[in-house]
Design a protein around this motif. Structure first.
Motif, PDB file in Angstrom:
ATOM      1  N   HIS A  11       4.788  13.736   3.659  1.00 18.52           N
ATOM      2  CA  HIS A  11       5.599  12.106   3.959  1.00 18.52           C
ATOM      3  C   HIS A  11       4.370  11.220   3.143  1.00 18.52           C
ATOM      4  O   HIS A  11       3.711  11.263   3.105  1.00 18.52           O
ATOM      5  CB  HIS A  11       5.590  11.766   5.329  1.00 18.52           C
ATOM      6  CG  HIS A  11       4.796  11.628   5.963  1.00 18.52           C
ATOM      7  ND1 HIS A  11       4.038  13.154   7.056  1.00 18.52           N
ATOM      8  CD2 HIS A  11       3.869  10.901   6.669  1.00 18.52           C
ATOM      9  CE1 HIS A  11       2.748  12.144   7.325  1.00 18.52           C
ATOM     10  NE2 HIS A  11       2.601  11.028   7.369  1.00 18.52           N
ATOM     11  N   GLN A  12       5.194  10.378   2.090  1.00 24.17           N
ATOM     12  CA  GLN A  12       4.704   8.942   1.583  1.00 24.17           C
ATOM     13  C   GLN A  12       4.827   8.063   2.515  1.00 24.17           C
ATOM     14  O   GLN A  12       5.840   7.237   2.921  1.00 24.17           O
ATOM     15  CB  GLN A  12       5.074   8.930   0.123  1.00 24.17           C
ATOM     16  CG  GLN A  12       4.242   7.745  -0.501  1.00 24.17           C
ATOM     17  CD  GLN A  12       4.751   8.128  -2.512  1.00 24.17           C
ATOM     18  OE1 GLN A  12       3.659   8.910  -2.968  1.00 24.17           O
ATOM     19  NE2 GLN A  12       6.236   7.373  -2.814  1.00 24.17           N
ATOM     20  N   HIS A  13       4.021   6.725   2.659  1.00 23.95           N
ATOM     21  CA  HIS A  13       3.817   5.577   3.425  1.00 23.95           C
ATOM     22  C   HIS A  13       4.147   5.034   1.944  1.00 23.95           C
ATOM     23  O   HIS A  13       3.881   4.504   1.522  1.00 23.95           O
ATOM     24  CB  HIS A  13       2.667   5.476   4.470  1.00 23.95           C
ATOM     25  CG  HIS A  13       2.012   6.427   4.612  1.00 23.95           C
ATOM     26  ND1 HIS A  13       2.520   6.134   6.313  1.00 23.95           N
ATOM     27  CD2 HIS A  13       1.754   7.679   5.335  1.00 23.95           C
ATOM     28  CE1 HIS A  13       1.948   7.183   7.306  1.00 23.95           C
ATOM     29  NE2 HIS A  13       1.769   8.192   6.509  1.00 23.95           N
ATOM     30  N   VAL A  14       5.140   2.904   2.471  1.00 25.57           N
ATOM     31  CA  VAL A  14       5.520   2.188   1.857  1.00 25.57           C
ATOM     32  C   VAL A  14       5.213   1.415   2.895  1.00 25.57           C
ATOM     33  O   VAL A  14       6.149   1.033   3.729  1.00 25.57           O
ATOM     34  CB  VAL A  14       6.693   2.295   1.459  1.00 25.57           C
ATOM     35  CG1 VAL A  14       6.679   1.087   0.630  1.00 25.57           C
ATOM     36  CG2 VAL A  14       7.030   3.759   0.113  1.00 25.57           C
ATOM     37  N   VAL A  15       3.836   0.708   2.439  1.00 22.21           N
ATOM     38  CA  VAL A  15       3.337  -0.715   3.572  1.00 22.21           C
ATOM     39  C   VAL A  15       3.463  -1.905   2.800  1.00 22.21           C
ATOM     40  O   VAL A  15       2.535  -1.799   1.860  1.00 22.21           O
ATOM     41  CB  VAL A  15       2.492   0.046   4.398  1.00 22.21           C
ATOM     42  CG1 VAL A  15       1.942  -0.894   5.278  1.00 22.21           C
ATOM     43  CG2 VAL A  15       1.922   1.174   4.918  1.00 22.21           C
ATOM     44  N   PRO A  16       4.707  -2.810   3.985  1.00 23.85           N
ATOM     45  CA  PRO A  16       4.587  -3.623   2.772  1.00 23.85           C
ATOM     46  C   PRO A  16       3.306  -4.642   3.380  1.00 23.85           C
ATOM     47  O   PRO A  16       3.091  -4.286   4.603  1.00 23.85           O
ATOM     48  CB  PRO A  16       5.720  -4.352   3.683  1.00 23.85           C
ATOM     49  CG  PRO A  16       6.096  -3.952   4.648  1.00 23.85           C
ATOM     50  CD  PRO A  16       5.671  -2.506   4.835  1.00 23.85           C
ATOM     51  N   ASN A  50       0.808  -1.547  -0.058  1.00 23.71           N
ATOM     52  CA  ASN A  50      -0.149   0.210   0.031  1.00 23.71           C
ATOM     53  C   ASN A  50       1.288   1.245  -0.140  1.00 23.71           C
ATOM     54  O   ASN A  50       1.751   0.979   1.130  1.00 23.71           O
ATOM     55  CB  ASN A  50      -0.400   0.161   1.679  1.00 23.71           C
ATOM     56  CG  ASN A  50      -1.968  -1.406   1.174  1.00 23.71           C
ATOM     57  OD1 ASN A  50      -2.035  -1.985   2.058  1.00 23.71           O
ATOM     58  ND2 ASN A  50      -3.081  -0.924  -0.132  1.00 23.71           N
ATOM     59  N   ILE A  51       0.833   2.001  -0.758  1.00 26.35           N
ATOM     60  CA  ILE A  51       1.561   3.452  -1.073  1.00 26.35           C
ATOM     61  C   ILE A  51       0.783   3.915  -1.453  1.00 26.35           C
ATOM     62  O   ILE A  51      -0.080   3.959  -1.564  1.00 26.35           O
ATOM     63  CB  ILE A  51       2.412   3.448  -2.413  1.00 26.35           C
ATOM     64  CG1 ILE A  51       3.813   2.139  -2.041  1.00 26.35           C
ATOM     65  CG2 ILE A  51       3.579   4.506  -2.350  1.00 26.35           C
ATOM     66  CD1 ILE A  51       4.019   1.860  -3.522  1.00 26.35           C
ATOM     67  N   GLY A  52       0.936   5.133  -0.131  1.00 25.09           N
ATOM     68  CA  GLY A  52       0.146   6.928  -0.651  1.00 25.09           C
ATOM     69  C   GLY A  52       0.646   8.434   0.345  1.00 25.09           C
ATOM     70  O   GLY A  52       1.045   7.322   1.246  1.00 25.09           O
ATOM     71  N   ILE A  53      -0.350   8.738   0.034  1.00 26.98           N
ATOM     72  CA  ILE A  53      -0.373  10.270   1.070  1.00 26.98           C
ATOM     73  C   ILE A  53      -1.794  10.455   1.665  1.00 26.98           C
ATOM     74  O   ILE A  53      -2.325  10.438   1.037  1.00 26.98           O
ATOM     75  CB  ILE A  53       1.009  11.767   0.022  1.00 26.98           C
ATOM     76  CG1 ILE A  53       2.112  10.822  -0.586  1.00 26.98           C
ATOM     77  CG2 ILE A  53       0.144  12.530   0.485  1.00 26.98           C
ATOM     78  CD1 ILE A  53       2.673  11.670  -1.303  1.00 26.98           C
ATOM     79  N   ASN A  54      -1.270  10.723   2.849  1.00 23.16           N
ATOM     80  CA  ASN A  54      -2.548  11.754   2.696  1.00 23.16           C
ATOM     81  C   ASN A  54      -2.564  12.943   3.505  1.00 23.16           C
ATOM     82  O   ASN A  54      -1.725  13.309   4.089  1.00 23.16           O
ATOM     83  CB  ASN A  54      -2.625  10.702   4.519  1.00 23.16           C
ATOM     84  CG  ASN A  54      -3.219   9.003   4.278  1.00 23.16           C
ATOM     85  OD1 ASN A  54      -3.522   9.039   3.918  1.00 23.16           O
ATOM     86  ND2 ASN A  54      -2.667   8.613   5.597  1.00 23.16           N
TER      87      ASN A  54
END
Length: 180
Positions: free
Chosen positions: A139-144, A121-125
């Motif tokens: 900040h951009q999240h990179v969630v495995p 899941n990759i995204g910016i809130n």
């Protein structure tokens, strides 16, 4: 053998086990959130001033860096942050945008190498209404993600189980980071 009687959170006995995660209170209470105007107190501005180990920084670029999330959704949850204190994605420079994208690609490669991630899941809130915990610094999240990683713990127990200390995860991912 009789089942032991346990005290519920309200003091009444029940048959439930409890998993305590007191470290989450820091997140719930808003610790490490900016407290002043501008970038004053911003953790994403302070982290690059620390050593990689102390800041949980996995790698550094010219315009952005990659850091482990202190409150991860999954093991290895990374964030790609520009060094510059900027809140809105359109406000990034071309160079910052390119490096955030390249570091995101490298993060995916490192996570696949180090932990065999099946997906991401990759995204910016953007903004508090979109779920940004610290909206003032992009900040951009990179969630495995792994097949079957959502089980009864997060769905019913509303608890994530992390099998590794963050410092150990940082070391593992830094060692798996692809060379330029």
């Amino acid at each position: 053998m009789d089942e032991p009687v346990r005290q519920s959170g309200a003091g009444s006995p029940d048959a439930f086990e409890r998993l305590w995660t007191p470290h989450r209170m820091a997140y719930i209470l808003g610790e490490n959130k900016p407290s002043g105007p501008g970038d004053e107190g911003c953790p994403f501005c302070e982290i690059p001033q620390r050593s990689d180990e102390d800041g949980l920084v996995v790698t550094r670029g010219k315009y952005a860096y990659v850091v482990l999330n202190l409150y991860p959704y999954n093991p290895g949850h990374l964030m790609v942050c520009p060094y510059r204190h900027v809140a809105d994605y359109p406000d990034l420079t071309g160079e910052e945008t390119l490096e955030v994208g390249e570091l995101t690609k490298q993060a995916m490669t490192a996570l696949r190498t180090a932990s065999g991630a099946h997906g991401f899941n990759i995204g910016i809130n953007q903004g508090p209404v979109a779920g940004a915990g610290i909206a003032a610094h992009l900040h951009q999240h990179v969630v495995p993600r792994w097949s079957g990683d959502t089980n009864f713990m997060p769905v019913i127990g509303r608890t994530k189980v992390l099998p590794q200390l963050l410092r150990d995860t940082r070391e593992l991912l830094a060692g798996a980071w692809p060379a330029d």
